[in-house]
Design a protein around this motif. Structure first.
Motif, mmCIF file in Angstrom:
data_model
loop_
_atom_site.group_PDB
_atom_site.id
_atom_site.type_symbol
_atom_site.label_atom_id
_atom_site.label_comp_id
_atom_site.label_asym_id
_atom_site.label_seq_id
_atom_site.Cartn_x
_atom_site.Cartn_y
_atom_site.Cartn_z
ATOM 1 N N TYR A 174 -17.737 -7.605 16.930
ATOM 2 C CA TYR A 174 -19.136 -7.563 17.587
ATOM 3 C C TYR A 174 -20.295 -6.908 16.531
ATOM 4 C CZ TYR A 174 -24.106 -7.036 20.319
ATOM 5 O OH TYR A 174 -25.367 -6.933 20.456
ATOM 6 N N GLU A 175 -21.602 -7.240 16.079
ATOM 7 C CA GLU A 175 -23.016 -6.570 16.042
ATOM 8 C C GLU A 175 -23.906 -6.479 16.177
ATOM 9 O OE1 GLU A 175 -24.480 -5.840 11.594
ATOM 10 O OE2 GLU A 175 -22.263 -5.618 11.611
ATOM 11 N N GLY A 176 -24.851 -5.721 16.943
ATOM 12 C CA GLY A 176 -25.971 -5.566 17.596
ATOM 13 C C GLY A 176 -26.859 -4.606 17.854
ATOM 14 N N ARG A 177 -27.837 -4.589 17.649
ATOM 15 C CA ARG A 177 -29.035 -3.514 17.611
ATOM 16 C C ARG A 177 -29.224 -3.385 19.244
ATOM 17 N NH1 ARG A 177 -33.420 -2.842 14.378
ATOM 18 N NH2 ARG A 177 -33.687 -4.677 12.630
ATOM 19 N N ASN A 178 -29.400 -1.611 19.134
ATOM 20 C CA ASN A 178 -29.249 -1.150 20.749
ATOM 21 C C ASN A 178 -30.950 -0.588 20.638
ATOM 22 O OD1 ASN A 178 -28.370 1.687 18.466
ATOM 23 N ND2 ASN A 178 -30.119 2.026 19.397
ATOM 24 N N LEU A 179 -30.710 -0.247 21.848
ATOM 25 C CA LEU A 179 -32.300 1.140 21.944
ATOM 26 C C LEU A 179 -32.023 2.139 22.494
ATOM 27 C CD1 LEU A 179 -34.732 -0.100 22.864
ATOM 28 C CD2 LEU A 179 -34.124 -0.475 25.337
ATOM 29 N N PHE A 180 -32.576 2.833 21.123
ATOM 30 C CA PHE A 180 -33.130 4.626 21.169
ATOM 31 C C PHE A 180 -33.912 4.686 22.525
ATOM 32 C CE2 PHE A 180 -34.492 8.581 20.575
ATOM 33 C CZ PHE A 180 -33.559 8.855 20.121
ATOM 34 N N VAL A 181 -33.433 5.218 24.376
ATOM 35 C CA VAL A 181 -34.399 5.445 24.855
ATOM 36 C C VAL A 181 -34.605 6.718 24.976
ATOM 37 C CG1 VAL A 181 -32.161 3.754 25.922
ATOM 38 C CG2 VAL A 181 -32.156 6.430 26.103
ATOM 39 N N SER A 241 -20.303 -0.679 34.153
ATOM 40 C CA SER A 241 -20.608 -1.829 34.003
ATOM 41 C C SER A 241 -21.512 -2.503 34.340
ATOM 42 C CB SER A 241 -19.708 -1.875 35.699
ATOM 43 O OG SER A 241 -20.032 -1.350 36.142
ATOM 44 N N GLY A 242 -22.833 -1.744 33.946
ATOM 45 C CA GLY A 242 -24.249 -2.256 34.360
ATOM 46 C C GLY A 242 -24.335 -3.716 33.402
ATOM 47 N N SER A 243 -25.001 -5.192 34.164
ATOM 48 C CA SER A 243 -25.184 -5.814 32.742
ATOM 49 C C SER A 243 -26.537 -6.084 32.886
ATOM 50 C CB SER A 243 -24.723 -6.912 33.555
ATOM 51 O OG SER A 243 -25.504 -7.652 34.612
ATOM 52 N N ASN A 244 -27.598 -5.634 32.962
ATOM 53 C CA ASN A 244 -29.225 -5.432 33.091
ATOM 54 C C ASN A 244 -29.356 -4.958 31.221
ATOM 55 O OD1 ASN A 244 -29.775 -6.017 36.131
ATOM 56 N ND2 ASN A 244 -29.941 -4.127 36.710
ATOM 57 N N PRO A 245 -30.934 -5.660 30.836
ATOM 58 C CA PRO A 245 -30.858 -5.357 29.957
ATOM 59 C C PRO A 245 -31.873 -3.679 29.586
ATOM 60 C CG PRO A 245 -31.698 -7.137 30.274
ATOM 61 C CD PRO A 245 -31.058 -6.831 32.090
ATOM 62 N N PRO A 246 -31.517 -3.038 28.048
ATOM 63 C CA PRO A 246 -31.227 -2.047 27.980
ATOM 64 C C PRO A 246 -32.995 -1.956 28.558
ATOM 65 C CG PRO A 246 -30.254 -2.854 26.321
ATOM 66 C CD PRO A 246 -30.130 -3.641 27.466
ATOM 67 N N ILE A 252 -23.379 -5.586 26.054
ATOM 68 C CA ILE A 252 -22.382 -6.363 25.465
ATOM 69 C C ILE A 252 -21.955 -7.503 26.185
ATOM 70 C CG2 ILE A 252 -22.181 -5.200 23.774
ATOM 71 C CD1 ILE A 252 -19.510 -4.356 24.972
ATOM 72 N N ALA A 253 -21.495 -8.205 25.835
ATOM 73 C CA ALA A 253 -20.388 -9.606 27.074
ATOM 74 C C ALA A 253 -19.247 -8.685 27.358
ATOM 75 C CB ALA A 253 -19.921 -10.588 26.291
ATOM 76 N N PRO A 254 -18.808 -9.083 28.384
ATOM 77 C CA PRO A 254 -17.828 -8.622 29.892
ATOM 78 C C PRO A 254 -16.579 -8.216 28.856
ATOM 79 C CG PRO A 254 -19.218 -9.973 31.197
ATOM 80 C CD PRO A 254 -19.133 -10.108 29.563
ATOM 81 N N ILE A 255 -15.956 -7.281 28.920
ATOM 82 C CA ILE A 255 -14.899 -6.735 28.879
ATOM 83 C C ILE A 255 -14.416 -6.108 29.039
ATOM 84 C CG2 ILE A 255 -13.487 -5.961 26.722
ATOM 85 C CD1 ILE A 255 -15.626 -5.740 25.031
ATOM 86 N N LEU A 256 -12.383 -6.693 30.457
ATOM 87 C CA LEU A 256 -12.081 -6.357 30.960
ATOM 88 C C LEU A 256 -11.398 -5.309 30.324
ATOM 89 C CD1 LEU A 256 -10.959 -5.617 33.582
ATOM 90 C CD2 LEU A 256 -9.442 -7.679 34.073
ATOM 91 N N PHE A 257 -11.368 -3.777 29.878
ATOM 92 C CA PHE A 257 -10.301 -3.470 29.632
ATOM 93 C C PHE A 257 -8.776 -3.240 29.993
ATOM 94 C CE2 PHE A 257 -9.011 1.030 28.060
ATOM 95 C CZ PHE A 257 -8.582 0.805 27.066
#
Length: 154
Positions: free
Chosen positions: A22-29, A56-61, A135-140
């Motif tokens: 995966y590759e995607g942009r992040n948000l500097f908070v 475990s959160g899925s809310n957008p940054p 990101i899309a969920p990954i069960l570690f």
């Protein structure tokens, strides 16, 4: 004022096979801005990026994020490199040795400074948060490794 931009790159390997990339942009908070100002002012104690968090959160940054959603697991970054042109890349990994993360459904990542000197690895969040990515969920699970690079450009 503009904020730093970033790219998160992730590789998931299970039992020796690459299963997801995966590759995607992040948000500097906003919480990361005082740490950046402190570094520019010469105050370096705990104000530099030193930890990665998996939550475990899925809310957008949002720019107002200050923490990951529990359950979460945090550990020290592996290394960093600077390109001399205004970008810094932080390498990180989550390996089978990170038993505290086994069973965690990872849907968010956070880049943290550790001015509070929290012991890592563990479930207690360092602070302040610098950047966040969902990101899309990954069960570690056992036998899995997740590695990546978090690059910030100023």
């Amino acid at each position: 004022m503009g904020r730093p931009v970033g790219i998160v790159r992730i590789r998931v390997v299970q039992e020796g096979r690459l299963v997801w990339r995966y590759e995607g942009r992040n948000l500097f908070v906003n919480a990361g801005r005082p740490a950046l100002a402190s570094l520019l002012g010469g105050d370096t104690a705990g104000e530099f990026a030193s930890a990665i968090g998996f939550g475990s959160g899925s809310n957008p940054p949002t720019v107002n994020d200050t923490a990951l959603t529990a359950p979460a697991y945090y550990k020290t970054l592996n290394s960093h490199t600077e390109d001399g042109l205004g970008a810094v890349a932080f390498d990180w990994s989550l390996t089978p040795a990170d038993s505290g993360a086994i069973g965690l459904t990872i849907q968010e990542l956070g880049l943290f400074a550790n001015s509070t000197a929290i012991g890592l690895p563990g479930a207690t969040s360092p602070a302040p948060m610098i950047a966040r990515k969902t990101i899309a969920p990954i069960l570690f699970i056992a036998g899995m490794s997740i590695s990546g690079t978090w690059t910030l450009t100023f």
